[in-house]
Each structure stands twice: as structure tokens, then as C-alpha cells.
Design a protein around this motif. Structure first.
Motif, mmCIF file in Angstrom:
data_model
loop_
_atom_site.group_PDB
_atom_site.id
_atom_site.type_symbol
_atom_site.label_atom_id
_atom_site.label_comp_id
_atom_site.label_asym_id
_atom_site.label_seq_id
_atom_site.Cartn_x
_atom_site.Cartn_y
_atom_site.Cartn_z
ATOM 1 N N ALA A 15 0.872 -1.371 0.047
ATOM 2 C CA ALA A 15 0.050 -0.069 0.054
ATOM 3 C C ALA A 15 0.957 1.284 -0.116
ATOM 4 O O ALA A 15 1.914 1.409 0.806
ATOM 5 N N PRO A 16 0.550 2.094 -0.685
ATOM 6 C CA PRO A 16 1.349 3.459 -0.865
ATOM 7 C C PRO A 16 1.450 4.201 0.514
ATOM 8 O O PRO A 16 0.168 4.030 1.175
ATOM 9 N N ILE A 21 -3.427 4.899 6.670
ATOM 10 C CA ILE A 21 -3.935 5.691 7.870
ATOM 11 C C ILE A 21 -3.957 4.701 8.957
ATOM 12 O O ILE A 21 -4.667 3.655 8.948
ATOM 13 N N ASP A 22 -3.207 4.846 10.096
ATOM 14 C CA ASP A 22 -3.149 3.808 11.261
ATOM 15 C C ASP A 22 -4.512 4.291 12.070
ATOM 16 O O ASP A 22 -4.514 5.067 13.046
ATOM 17 N N LYS A 26 -4.582 5.685 16.339
ATOM 18 C CA LYS A 26 -5.385 7.023 16.684
ATOM 19 C C LYS A 26 -6.828 6.710 17.351
ATOM 20 O O LYS A 26 -7.281 7.814 17.578
ATOM 21 N N ARG A 27 -7.032 5.623 17.755
ATOM 22 C CA ARG A 27 -8.530 5.415 18.388
ATOM 23 C C ARG A 27 -8.496 6.020 19.834
ATOM 24 O O ARG A 27 -9.441 6.342 20.292
#
Length: 98
Positions: A15-16, A21-22, A26-27
Motif C-alpha cells: 500500500a502506498p 492511515i493508522d 489513533k483510537r
């Protein structure tokens, strides 16, 4: 289980980086933002309360259109003089619609 992890790692690598996005990382931020917004909503509700419209408070809505612009204060006074308690006279649309 080992093969599954290899597939996930390969998907991450393929994946580029621009689109990676993690979300789970970030939860904690998302949970705190949600908690803060919920508290702000409850405080606002406690301070201001609910503004019930005619459908929740009961009463009658009457829309009237005049040929010439009317005085809102004078309309309220006339309605109170006729026995209506606390009439809500509001401008609706143009200066001749109430």
C-alpha cells in the motif's frame, strides 16, 4: 497464523504510504474527542435546556398575511387584549406574513 501475518505485512508494504492511515493507532484520540464533545453537549443541554416547538408544547399555529406591513408589538398587544396568554408573533417570510 504465521501465513496470515505475512499476508498482512505484504499488504502494508504494497500500500502506498500516502494512503496508509493508522486508524487503530489513533483510537485513543478519537475516544477523547468523543468524550469531550459528549460532555459539551450535556453541559449545553443542562444550561440551555430544550427548546420545544409547537408540536411538543401544544397550541395552535395560525399563519396570517397582511396587505401592508404590520407592527409585531401591536399584534401581540391586541392578541393579549383579546385573552390570548403569551402569544408568539413571529415574522414569517416577508414583512406582511406572520
Amino acid at each position: 497464523m504465521g501465513n496470515n501475518m505475512n499476508v498482512n505485512n505484504k499488504m502494508k508494504e504494497s500500500a502506498p504510504r500516502l494512503y496508509w492511515i493508522d486508524f487503530l493507532g489513533k483510537r485513543h484520540i478519537a475516544v477523547w474527542v468523543s468524550i469531550i464533545l459528549s460532555i459539551a453537549a450535556l453541559v449545553s443541554l443542562g444550561l440551555k435546556g430544550l427548546n420545544f416547538a409547537i408540536d411538543f408544547t401544544g397550541g395552535t399555529v395560525v399563519e396570517v398575511e397582511f396587505k401592508q406591513p404590520a407592527n409585531v408589538k401591536e399584534l401581540r398587544e391586541n392578541l393579549e387584549a383579546e385573552g390570548f396568554k403569551g402569544p408568539m408573533v413571529q415574522l414569517f417570510g416577508t414583512t406582511v406574513m406572520f
